[in-house]
Enzyme design. Sequence first.
Site, mmCIF file in Angstrom:
data_model
loop_
_atom_site.group_PDB
_atom_site.id
_atom_site.type_symbol
_atom_site.label_atom_id
_atom_site.label_comp_id
_atom_site.label_asym_id
_atom_site.label_seq_id
_atom_site.Cartn_x
_atom_site.Cartn_y
_atom_site.Cartn_z
ATOM 1 N N CYS A 130 0.813 -1.216 0.000
ATOM 2 C CA CYS A 130 0.000 0.000 0.000
ATOM 3 C C CYS A 130 0.849 1.270 0.000
ATOM 4 C CB CYS A 130 -0.948 -0.008 1.194
ATOM 5 S SG CYS A 130 -0.184 -0.446 2.772
ATOM 6 N N HIS A 242 -2.506 6.475 4.684
ATOM 7 C CA HIS A 242 -1.058 6.472 4.881
ATOM 8 C C HIS A 242 -0.474 7.788 4.369
ATOM 9 C CE1 HIS A 242 -1.359 2.440 6.069
ATOM 10 N NE2 HIS A 242 -0.730 1.811 5.104
#
Length: 348
Positions: A130, A242
């Site tokens: 990711c 993130h």
Amino acid sequence: MGYRVAIVGATGNVGREMLNILEELEFPVDEIHAIASRKSKGVEVSFGDKTIKCQDIEQFDFSKVDLVLMSAGGEVSRAWSEKIGKAGPIVIDNSSAFRKDADVPLIVPEVNPDAVKDAKKKNIIANPNCSTIQLVTALKPLHDAAKIKRVVVSTYQSVSGAGKEGMDELWNQTKAIYGLGDARPKKFPKQIAFNVIPYIGSFLEDGSTDEEQKMSDETHKMLDPDIKVTVTCVRVPVFVGHSEAVNIEFDRPLAPDEARAILREAPGVLVIDKQEHDGYITPVDAAGEHAVYVSRIRKDPTVENGLNLWIVSDNLRKGAALNAVQIAQLLDETGVITSSSGYRSITV
């Protein structure tokens, strides 16, 4: 007629997002199957306005589907992905199990779409880590304009990257601390509420972690093996999204304004960069969105040809489920798989 699609790991955070995004993007699905472990057999998940029951992976006949989106972890993928591929469908695997396999393409559609030509070697395509996905999506257009020599990355990774257990731990610890309850860590090695943990994955011999090594290896495989990459991965008390502080050295000068102009034209990227108190993106802003956001673009005066960036994205969406569905779109667009139905491609 659309595709016959199976989601393995349909009860997890990413599996549920895959179902949502297949419907949002109107990917041509003729049949949808939710697959999970035996203990989750019969659990209901949503697909559009429908509710479907999970089927046992041990009992499911994968030869009757065209496409499998796999998000059940590395152990399950190592046990099942090659067997499923041999049965006929193409597997888009969200785990790290096959990312380093030379016969398995590792793809971010905005970065290396041509790699899809190798999809039939094992009938498996790997979805990158990711944090790597949002990094290379932003780096690719800059690398094309001014070759990147070195990248220093510090990540600020949300607890959803560790699955539902990670999100539950942050929630429960926060409540426990306010209520003077039990805040002892279970999923993470240290308390995550009101804390940051400079450790994700497991330690390697050189003192780095496998999460950090993944980002380096995957950037080399998809973008350029000659880029020097050093990474520090940090877990932070954020539920979704993130973030990355990125320092880049180029082989020629690249002014911040030029970088902004390049990134504004780049697929999958949105630039939010004003020198104002709210002129940048945070994880809360990016949650639920499709884009990779870039902010705080500025010159690094301490190195020759250096820039700093702040990169944020929803790790459950572009960092996992959205990228997997975009790979499915790419398979359809390139004729690797075929369907008589159409769909709208996502634009950001």
